[in-house]
Every structure is written in structure tokens, then in C-alpha cells.
Write an enzyme that holds these catalytic residues in place. Structure first.
Site, PDB file in Angstrom:
ATOM      1  N   PHE A 184       0.869  -1.538   0.275  1.00 48.72           N
ATOM      2  CA  PHE A 184       0.655   0.034   0.219  1.00 48.72           C
ATOM      3  C   PHE A 184       0.925   1.517  -0.198  1.00 48.72           C
ATOM      4  O   PHE A 184       0.462   2.296  -0.561  1.00 48.72           O
ATOM      5  CB  PHE A 184      -1.094   0.153   1.069  1.00 48.72           C
ATOM      6  CG  PHE A 184      -0.319   0.497   2.319  1.00 48.72           C
ATOM      7  CD1 PHE A 184      -0.697   1.699   3.061  1.00 48.72           C
ATOM      8  CD2 PHE A 184       0.000   0.030   3.471  1.00 48.72           C
ATOM      9  CE1 PHE A 184      -0.311   1.929   4.256  1.00 48.72           C
ATOM     10  CE2 PHE A 184       0.826  -0.113   4.285  1.00 48.72           C
ATOM     11  CZ  PHE A 184       0.803   1.083   5.509  1.00 48.72           C
ATOM     12  N   LYS A 185       1.681   1.520   0.122  1.00 44.13           N
ATOM     13  CA  LYS A 185       3.213   2.553   0.083  1.00 44.13           C
ATOM     14  C   LYS A 185       3.306   3.645  -0.456  1.00 44.13           C
ATOM     15  O   LYS A 185       3.378   3.719  -1.310  1.00 44.13           O
ATOM     16  CB  LYS A 185       4.008   2.370   0.985  1.00 44.13           C
ATOM     17  CG  LYS A 185       4.092   1.063   2.833  1.00 44.13           C
ATOM     18  CD  LYS A 185       3.690   2.055   3.583  1.00 44.13           C
ATOM     19  CE  LYS A 185       3.613   1.549   4.542  1.00 44.13           C
ATOM     20  NZ  LYS A 185       4.930   1.175   5.112  1.00 44.13           N
TER      21      LYS A 185
END
Length: 432
Positions: free
Chosen positions: A106-107
Site C-alpha cells: 500500500f505504500k
């Protein structure tokens, strides 16, 4: 867009200054002085909009006139080149898969947005900056990919030696070019402490244009609100209230969701699900925040003993613990419980959860059991299971398929510089 420090000891700044400065001089965190509420018409038709359309409207409302609308649209379209699907796992239980980006975590959303926004500001100035970042796993690789080869930007990443998975380490130590990996003989908290000290050290900041890409940087936080709106758009057709369970470490991810709620997104409840590093659930329960040394777990990206975004979370609620409790509850799980959930879900549904997503799943299931609420529950899958392949394979007793982009990096040679968990060693390296 004006931003203030959560410590309220320095003047407000504009978005550009907050993005490049990263951390205010009073050691607070930057927060928008105003969080706008989106019109009801936006939510009435949100399910008809694309991910990019939704993100554009949210971003435009948050940033205001600091970046022209045409540029905001270009940045959003450039960042969101991959999906964030909501997938059914069990009755009333869905997963928001946030691992379809370049580094399968998700980063990627925050790192890519930050890189594009910085590039927009830098293109007019012909100056150089250094991104200094600490990572407990996925931040480092996402930042490295997001900034790889970008002119005028060097990246230095601190990560805890032997406390990230092999594939996570390879993703941030094999790129070269403008990326340098520092392997710290300590914990993530040590890495984070050293980075914060660097930003407050006048000797360093007078010689190097430092900026941070951790979740402490406001440009990382803004895009983390986008996928909550998009998940809601996908779930809206089910016609029930929506609950999010967020696997939580530094609390940047859930902070993005809380900003979305402040903007009007009708979320019934947030569950802050953690491993044994239970600082925030304890705070929510007792009203007392006590940082402590982090504990190593199989959900290593959440092994955080002093969550950086705590000041932002309480600032959103004017430090009113009762107001926070109306929107957020905390849940805590052991490695044994996490592993059992991973195995049980795989055996019953065929869905493979990574250890972090499994913590989110457990929080959601416990909330449903306690409340009996009729709602659509969405837990966040923050990384592809293959990034934790040794742990996952052992638990589900099956070999997880490794995506091609991970197989490629696994065969590359690691290149890192080992340093002690001593700020003076970091300072000497930076000034050298």
C-alpha cells in the site's frame, strides 16, 4: 492549503514547504488547518466514478489552489495506474487489496504521489534534495521505486538489520542509481529516532536539503485517504453501513481514513488492529499514551513501539479521547492468533492473507461478534502475501506463487551499508 504543527510552536506553512521540510522545527507533525467537507452530491454518485475521478475530487478539495487543477489531475492519473479492488472473502467480510502497485504494498500510493508532487515543485527551481526515510518493511521499497532515477533527488533509506523479510530487503537494496540503503544494527524505532534527529540537527539541515518520505510527510498522508473513498464506492451497492479494519503500526494508514471521514465519507467505525505492539489500542482504552520498545512479530511492518502519527490522530479529535472512541476502537492479536486466522481462512475460502491483513481480518471478525452489527466489513490487505513468503508458506502449508516482479528482484545482489544505531554515525555518513 495552510498547514500547522501539532505542537503549535511554529508558524503555519504552505504545502510546498511542508512537503520538503517534512518535519516542523518544533518536532510536531504538519496538519491541514482546515479539512473540507465534500458535497453530498459527490457521495450520491460516487459509485459511478473511476478511482482517478474520485482521487482528483478529494485531492482538489484538500490541496485547494496550491497546485493547479490540471496538474492535480496529471499527478493523480500518473500515480493511480493500478487497481485497489474490494473482494469478498466471507459473508459481510471483504478485503481491500492495496498491493497491486509496483512494490506490491500500500505504500506505493503515498510514495508515488509524493514523488510526483515533489517533482512538480522542483521542476521550477533546479535544486537538489535528499529524501531521508526509515522503514519497517514496505515504505523503503515503495519510496525507492517512487523516486528511482528522479533528477535532483537522492534517497537514503534506514532499515533494521534482520528485521524485514528477505524480499522486502531485496526490494530496497538492489536498485542503485540515486538510492542508498543503510542497514541499521537495531530496531525500526532506532531508525525512526535517528531520522527525526537528523531533521532537527542544524548542522545537517544547513548543509543538506533534507526531506522525509515516511508517513510523517503530509504528502504521504493525502493519497492514503483516496482508497477509502474508492472502497466505499465499491461497497455502496451492498446497501449496508461500512466498517474498516486497518492493520496498524505507525498509524498513517488509519489517519488517512480518519481524514476521509472528516471529509464526509460515511464510515460507521474504524478498527485499529495491531499485533503485540499495542500502544494505540491501549491509549484508546485507557487514555494514556506510553511509548515502549517494539516487539518482533510475524507482522513485522507493524512492529512499532512509538507510532509517529499519534499526534495527528488525536489532533483530528482535538485531543478528546471520548470523541475518538466514537469513531475508532483498538484490537490486539498475538502471532498465534494471526497464524491461526491465516490458516483457517485459506482452508475455508482459498484466500491467502499476509500476516498484516490477517490482523485486520481478526479485528473485523471480533467487532462483528461483539456488536452483531449488520454492516459491510472491509479489512485492508497492505502487502502481497509473497512478500512474507517464508512465514505464509509455513502457515498455510502451501507454496504461494511469487509475482514476476518479486522473482526478478530476489535474484539480484543486495547492496547495503551497515551502521550502528547511533545518530552520530548517521550524521557522519550524511555529512560525508
Amino acid at each position: 492549503m495552510k498547514l500547522y504543527s501539532t505542537n503549535h510552536q511554529v508558524p503555519e506553512v504552505n504545502l510546498k514547504e511542508a512537503v520538503f521540510k517534512g518535519l516542523p522545527d518544533d518536532n510536531g507533525l504538519y496538519m491541514p488547518d482546515h479539512i473540507p467537507t465534500l458535497p453530498q452530491s459527490f457521495f450520491d454518485t460516487i459509485e459511478t466514478l473511476s478511482f482517478q475521478d474520485i482521487a482528483f475530487e478529494v485531492c482538489k478539495a484538500l490541496i485547494g489552489d496550491e497546485v493547479p487543477e490540471k496538474e492535480i489531475r496529471s499527478i493523480v492519473d500518473d500515480v493511480l495506474t493500478f487497481e485497489a479492488p474490494v473482494i469478498k472473502v466471507e459473508d459481510n467480510v471483504y478485503v481491500l487489496e492495496l498491493f497491486h502497485g509496483p512494490t506490491l504494498a500500500f505504500k506505493d500510493f503515498g510514495a508515488r504521489f509524493m514523488a510526483r508532487l515533489m517533482s512538480y515543485f522542483l521542476q521550477k527551481e533546479k535544486t537538489e534534495i535528499m529524501i531521508l526515510v526509515a522503514t519497517s518493511g514496505d515504505t523503503g521499497s515503495a519510496v525507492a521505486q517512487g523516486f528511482l532515477g528522479r533528477e535532483g533527488i537522492k534517497v537514503t533509506i534506514l532499515y533494521p538489520s534482520k528485521k524485514v523479510s528477505d524480499l522486502q530487503e531485496k526490494q530496497l537494496t538492489t536498485l542503485g542509481q540515486n538510492i542508498t540503503a543503510l542497514e541499521v544494527l537495531g530496531t525500526f524505532d532506532d531508525c525512526q529516532r535517528m531520522v527525526k534527529q537528523a531533521f532537527l540537527d542544524k548542522d545537517i539541515t544547513s548543509k543538506i536539503n533534507l526531506s522525509s518520505a515516511n508517513s510523517i510527510n503530509i504528502s504521504r498522508l493525502i493519497p492514503q485517504s483516496f482508497y477509502y473513498f474508492y472502497a466505499y464506492a465499491q461497497a455502496k451497492k451492498l446497501g449496508r453501513k461500512v466498517v474498516f479494519s486497518v492493520p496498524s503500526g505507525n498509524f498513517g494508514n488509519i489517519c488517512g481514513g480518519l481524514i476521509a471521514k472528516k471529509m464526509g465519507l460515511p464510515i460507521e467505525m474504524f478498527i485499529a488492529s495491531t499485533n503485540l505492539n499495542d500502544i494505540m489500542p491501549t491509549y484508546i482504552k485507557t487514555g494514556i499514551f506510553t511509548a515502549k520498545p517494539s516487539v518482533a512479530t510475524i507482522s513485522n511492518a507493524m512492529d512499532v513501539g512509538n507510532p509517529s502519527n499519534y499526534p495527528r490522530v488525536i489532533e483530528l479529535y482535538n485531543k478528546d479521547i471520548e470523541a475518538l472512541r466514537k469513531n475508532v476502537i483498538g484490537k490486539v492479536y498475538t502471532d498465534k492468533e494471526t497464524a491461526a486466522a491465516m490458516k483457517a481462512v485459506y482452508q475455508s475460502t482459498g484466500y491467502v492473507m499476509d500476516p498484516h491483513g490477517a490482523v485486520g481480518y481478526l479485528g473485523l471478525k471480533e467487532y462483528f461478534k461483539e456488536t452483531g452489527i449488520d454492516a459491510t466489513g472491509i479489512f485492508l490487505a497492505t502487502a502481497h502475501p509473497a512478500k512474507f513468503i517464508e512465514v505464509v508458506n509455513d502457515i498455510i502449508e502451501k507454496d504461494v506463487e511469487i509475482p514476476a516482479r518479486l522473482q526478478e528482484v530476489a535474484n539480484k545482489k543486495k547492496e547495503s551499508i551497515v551502521i550502528d544505531n547511533d545518530f552520530e554515525k548517521l550524521k557522519a555518513f550524511l555529512l560525508k
